[in-house]
Design a protein around this motif. Sequence first.
Motif, PDB file in Angstrom:
ATOM      1  N   ALA A  76       0.827  -1.213   0.000  1.00  0.00           N
ATOM      2  CA  ALA A  76       0.000   0.000   0.000  1.00  0.00           C
ATOM      3  C   ALA A  76       0.857   1.257   0.000  1.00  0.00           C
ATOM      4  O   ALA A  76       0.393   2.335  -0.373  1.00  0.00           O
ATOM      5  CB  ALA A  76      -0.927  -0.010   1.219  1.00  0.00           C
ATOM      6  N   ASP A  77       2.111   1.144   0.395  1.00  0.00           N
ATOM      7  CA  ASP A  77       3.000   2.304   0.469  1.00  0.00           C
ATOM      8  C   ASP A  77       3.417   2.804  -0.907  1.00  0.00           C
ATOM      9  O   ASP A  77       3.681   4.000  -1.085  1.00  0.00           O
ATOM     10  CB  ASP A  77       4.251   1.965   1.284  1.00  0.00           C
ATOM     11  CG  ASP A  77       3.951   1.729   2.745  1.00  0.00           C
ATOM     12  OD1 ASP A  77       2.969   2.298   3.255  1.00  0.00           O
ATOM     13  OD2 ASP A  77       4.707   0.959   3.387  1.00  0.00           O
ATOM     14  N   ILE A  78       3.486   1.913  -1.885  1.00  0.00           N
ATOM     15  CA  ILE A  78       4.065   2.312  -3.171  1.00  0.00           C
ATOM     16  C   ILE A  78       3.242   1.920  -4.391  1.00  0.00           C
ATOM     17  O   ILE A  78       3.554   2.373  -5.494  1.00  0.00           O
ATOM     18  CB  ILE A  78       5.496   1.748  -3.338  1.00  0.00           C
ATOM     19  CG1 ILE A  78       5.472   0.206  -3.352  1.00  0.00           C
ATOM     20  CG2 ILE A  78       6.430   2.268  -2.252  1.00  0.00           C
ATOM     21  CD1 ILE A  78       6.814  -0.425  -3.702  1.00  0.00           C
ATOM     22  N   CYS A  79       2.214   1.101  -4.232  1.00  0.00           N
ATOM     23  CA  CYS A  79       1.528   0.541  -5.400  1.00  0.00           C
ATOM     24  C   CYS A  79       0.122   1.108  -5.618  1.00  0.00           C
ATOM     25  O   CYS A  79      -0.586   1.430  -4.662  1.00  0.00           O
ATOM     26  CB  CYS A  79       1.444  -0.981  -5.290  1.00  0.00           C
ATOM     27  SG  CYS A  79       3.062  -1.805  -5.381  1.00  0.00           S
ATOM     28  N   GLN A  80      -0.261   1.170  -6.886  1.00  0.00           N
ATOM     29  CA  GLN A  80      -1.599   1.579  -7.303  1.00  0.00           C
ATOM     30  C   GLN A  80      -2.156   0.532  -8.252  1.00  0.00           C
ATOM     31  O   GLN A  80      -1.398  -0.117  -8.992  1.00  0.00           O
ATOM     32  CB  GLN A  80      -1.544   2.931  -8.026  1.00  0.00           C
ATOM     33  CG  GLN A  80      -0.982   4.065  -7.180  1.00  0.00           C
ATOM     34  CD  GLN A  80      -0.750   5.326  -8.004  1.00  0.00           C
ATOM     35  OE1 GLN A  80      -0.262   5.244  -9.132  1.00  0.00           O
ATOM     36  NE2 GLN A  80      -1.104   6.479  -7.460  1.00  0.00           N
ATOM     37  N   CYS A 109       3.813   0.471  -9.507  1.00  0.00           N
ATOM     38  CA  CYS A 109       4.487   0.566  -8.203  1.00  0.00           C
ATOM     39  C   CYS A 109       5.646   1.560  -8.243  1.00  0.00           C
ATOM     40  O   CYS A 109       6.695   1.343  -7.608  1.00  0.00           O
ATOM     41  CB  CYS A 109       4.966  -0.812  -7.757  1.00  0.00           C
ATOM     42  SG  CYS A 109       3.619  -1.976  -7.448  1.00  0.00           S
ATOM     43  N   GLY A 110       5.445   2.662  -8.993  1.00  0.00           N
ATOM     44  CA  GLY A 110       6.488   3.673  -9.068  1.00  0.00           C
ATOM     45  C   GLY A 110       5.999   5.105  -9.127  1.00  0.00           C
ATOM     46  O   GLY A 110       6.668   6.028  -8.651  1.00  0.00           O
ATOM     47  N   LEU A 123       8.210   7.160 -11.313  1.00  0.00           N
ATOM     48  CA  LEU A 123       8.039   6.610 -12.658  1.00  0.00           C
ATOM     49  C   LEU A 123       6.954   5.548 -12.631  1.00  0.00           C
ATOM     50  O   LEU A 123       6.812   4.822 -11.643  1.00  0.00           O
ATOM     51  CB  LEU A 123       9.340   5.950 -13.145  1.00  0.00           C
ATOM     52  CG  LEU A 123      10.547   6.823 -13.467  1.00  0.00           C
ATOM     53  CD1 LEU A 123      11.752   5.932 -13.739  1.00  0.00           C
ATOM     54  CD2 LEU A 123      10.253   7.690 -14.675  1.00  0.00           C
ATOM     55  N   LYS A 124       6.209   5.431 -13.702  1.00  0.00           N
ATOM     56  CA  LYS A 124       5.234   4.363 -13.804  1.00  0.00           C
ATOM     57  C   LYS A 124       5.968   3.076 -14.157  1.00  0.00           C
ATOM     58  O   LYS A 124       6.527   2.950 -15.251  1.00  0.00           O
ATOM     59  CB  LYS A 124       4.177   4.684 -14.850  1.00  0.00           C
ATOM     60  CG  LYS A 124       3.066   3.655 -14.904  1.00  0.00           C
ATOM     61  CD  LYS A 124       1.960   4.054 -15.882  1.00  0.00           C
ATOM     62  CE  LYS A 124       0.834   3.037 -15.869  1.00  0.00           C
ATOM     63  NZ  LYS A 124      -0.280   3.412 -16.792  1.00  0.00           N
ATOM     64  N   VAL A 125       5.987   2.140 -13.230  1.00  0.00           N
ATOM     65  CA  VAL A 125       6.688   0.872 -13.454  1.00  0.00           C
ATOM     66  C   VAL A 125       5.851  -0.280 -12.907  1.00  0.00           C
ATOM     67  O   VAL A 125       5.086  -0.113 -11.952  1.00  0.00           O
ATOM     68  CB  VAL A 125       8.077   0.847 -12.782  1.00  0.00           C
ATOM     69  CG1 VAL A 125       9.007   1.876 -13.395  1.00  0.00           C
ATOM     70  CG2 VAL A 125       7.976   1.054 -11.281  1.00  0.00           C
TER      71      VAL A 125
END
Length: 292
Positions: A76-80, A109-110, A123-125
Amino acid sequence: MKYSFLYLLFFFTILTSYSQSTFDWQAHRGGRGIMPENSLPAFQKALEIGVTTLELDVVITKDKQVIVSHEPFFSADICQDKTGQSVSSDKKQYNIYQFTYTEVQSFDCGSKGNKGFPEQQKLKVSKPLLSEVFQLAEKYCQEKKLLPVHYNIEIKSSPEGDNIFHPEVSEFSNLVYQVIKQHVPLERITLQCFDFRVLKYWKEKYPTVTLAALVANPKSVENNLADLGFIPQIYSPYYKLLLTKNKVENIHALGMKVIPWTVNDVADMQRLKDWGVDGIITDYPNRIKEVK
């Protein structure tokens, strides 16, 4: 006399170069202090900086693909999710072991960044396959005529996670080994784990692979080795965990290298290097140049 001096200068240069090259600078999760963790852009950036080893973590998908991720779930800290909404903290709802590889690729997750690492580029990664990391790094080193990079791979396993967040030790290990064998010589691989069951399995099944005991407990080195049942090539403790110059020397006397994690402050890096550690795992590979 002139030739003797030139010979000595050449010999000293070779020794200095060798000494520098044998210290193992490892980019933790590819260098999450500056790039999205465990992502292809992070690993390429770490190679551009000049690390000797890419440190990364692996988990398994529902369709048995080996994915590079620190957690066996979407954090939840880094991902969408694919709609751009942050995922919840429900680990089981976002358990990667219950998603196919194709489904995993839909998560970003970026772009969200990481509050703990404000210098990190957004960055979108998506989470890459282990094979994709190998392909990128091997190609980059060949094209740039660099020395082949090494890989320090952590299997994210725990007894309580068996058959919930990942396969059992044997299946998990075999899946990872098969990907390694297809892409990289074993002499450039280190396999690390906090779960000593994994290290015991690799010692028995794949004895030529370098093993590192990850340690995050206050036990003595001797007690941890007693739990493990053998002496691995590398002892890798949390750097703040009772590590001293004398302990570094004692670990060396037992026949192991010492590579602590995760060291981000330059002063700490310098102190540990002065103590004689064999390498350092850091979130900030860009700070390496500040260490003598």
